[in-house]
Design an enzyme around this catalytic site. Sequence first.
Site: not given
Length: 132
Positions: A63, A65, A82, A90
């Site tokens: 996920n 989200d 993902h 950075c």
Amino acid sequence: TGAGLSTSAGIPDFRGPNGVWTLKAQGKQAKRPDLSKAAPTVGHMLCKTMLQSQHVHHIVSQNVDGLHRKSGIPGEFLSELHGNTNLEVCQKCGSEYFRDFRCRRAGNHVHDHKTGRKCEVKGCRGELVDSI
């Protein structure tokens, strides 16, 4: 964990009856929820509890989200395969910034991950990139 963990938070899965790919195959488009307003589900909180009680030692998620991190699971115990829509990193020093908004800039080319923001670490000022 996968997309099914977040459906009760109003985030569509991919293969369910109202899933992103299911609707696309029907010529329809799934609603794009505002992920900044989504809250961790009971399932996310259970993952955190299992981690705290050492029933599991690490969470791996597909996920993007951000709900695992919003539940309080520390990043060092989480692998987001993902990426995370709310996480910037950075390029120079590796510092991470978990935001309450989507970091990816609209209109960016698929391989352009620069967010336009700079690292806040003193003396660094490296370019921040999304983690998707």
